[in-house]
Scaffold this motif. Structure first.
Motif, PDB file in Angstrom:
ATOM      1  N   SER A 154      -5.309   1.998   1.384  1.00 42.12           N
ATOM      2  CA  SER A 154      -4.802   0.631   1.207  1.00 42.12           C
ATOM      3  C   SER A 154      -3.757   0.302   2.259  1.00 42.12           C
ATOM      4  N   VAL A 155      -2.921   1.264   2.607  1.00 40.77           N
ATOM      5  CA  VAL A 155      -1.891   1.036   3.625  1.00 40.77           C
ATOM      6  C   VAL A 155      -2.538   0.792   4.988  1.00 40.77           C
ATOM      7  N   GLU A 156      -3.575   1.563   5.319  1.00 42.75           N
ATOM      8  CA  GLU A 156      -4.277   1.355   6.593  1.00 42.75           C
ATOM      9  C   GLU A 156      -4.939  -0.024   6.631  1.00 42.75           C
ATOM     10  N   LEU A 157      -5.551  -0.422   5.519  1.00 43.86           N
ATOM     11  CA  LEU A 157      -6.160  -1.751   5.452  1.00 43.86           C
ATOM     12  C   LEU A 157      -5.103  -2.846   5.572  1.00 43.86           C
ATOM     13  N   MET A 158      -3.966  -2.644   4.917  1.00 44.19           N
ATOM     14  CA  MET A 158      -2.882  -3.619   4.984  1.00 44.19           C
ATOM     15  C   MET A 158      -2.388  -3.752   6.428  1.00 44.19           C
ATOM     16  N   ASP A 159      -2.246  -2.619   7.114  1.00 45.71           N
ATOM     17  CA  ASP A 159      -1.818  -2.662   8.522  1.00 45.71           C
ATOM     18  C   ASP A 159      -2.842  -3.392   9.384  1.00 45.71           C
ATOM     19  N   GLN A 160      -4.117  -3.132   9.153  1.00 45.06           N
ATOM     20  CA  GLN A 160      -5.158  -3.813   9.927  1.00 45.06           C
ATOM     21  C   GLN A 160      -5.164  -5.303   9.629  1.00 45.06           C
ATOM     22  N   LEU A 161      -4.967  -5.667   8.372  1.00 43.40           N
ATOM     23  CA  LEU A 161      -4.893  -7.078   8.001  1.00 43.40           C
ATOM     24  C   LEU A 161      -3.703  -7.746   8.694  1.00 43.40           C
TER      25      LEU A 161
END
Length: 145
Positions: A12-19
């Motif tokens: 989720s943190v990686e997705l949040m960073d990509q977002l």
């Protein structure tokens, strides 16, 4: 026979960073398109939100800024002939903001320019578009933004 282990799903943190990186890139492009028309990023965002007449308080809420900031932005957009204020028919104390024809043209130009930088959207098939919309809606449910 060797089996290939698929890569781990992003956290989720990686997705949040990509977002966050995607949003930053989008707003850089948006700011460039707005600036080409003599607008600040916030002025461009305000114009793009006005798909229908909207009370100034609602604009402040959508932009997550103080109502006095909205007044200043609207003042500058109105001086350029891009928006106009009108009294709300249901409550004359409420001022609604609406796009003028020139404002509508400006929004169309900004969106057209953005689509050139987001050409990947045009490459999505119908099913992928539906999936993308469902994912965005799932991440940002109505009213949660």
């Amino acid at each position: 026979m060797t089996s290939i282990t698929p890569p781990a799903a992003p956290t989720s943190v990686e997705l949040m960073d990509q977002l966050a990186q995607t949003a930053a890139a989008y707003y850089r492009n948006f700011a460039t398109a707005a600036a080409a028309r003599g607008l600040t990023l916030m002025q461009g965002k305000m114009l793009s939100l006005l798909r229908r007449p909207m009370p100034m308080r609602s604009l402040a809420d959508l932009l997550a800024c103080d109502a006095s900031n909205v007044t200043g932005i609207i003042d500058r957009l109105e001086a350029r002939g891009l928006v106009r204020r009108e009294a709300d028919p249901a409550d004359r104390r409420i001022k609604r903001v609406t796009l003028t024809e020139e404002g509508e043209r400006t929004v169309q130009e900004i969106r057209a320019e953005l689509l050139t930088t987001l050409s990947g959207l045009d490459d999505l098939g119908e099913q992928d578009r539906r999936t993308f919309q469902r994912l965005l809606t799932g991440i940002f449910p109505a009213g949660a933004a």
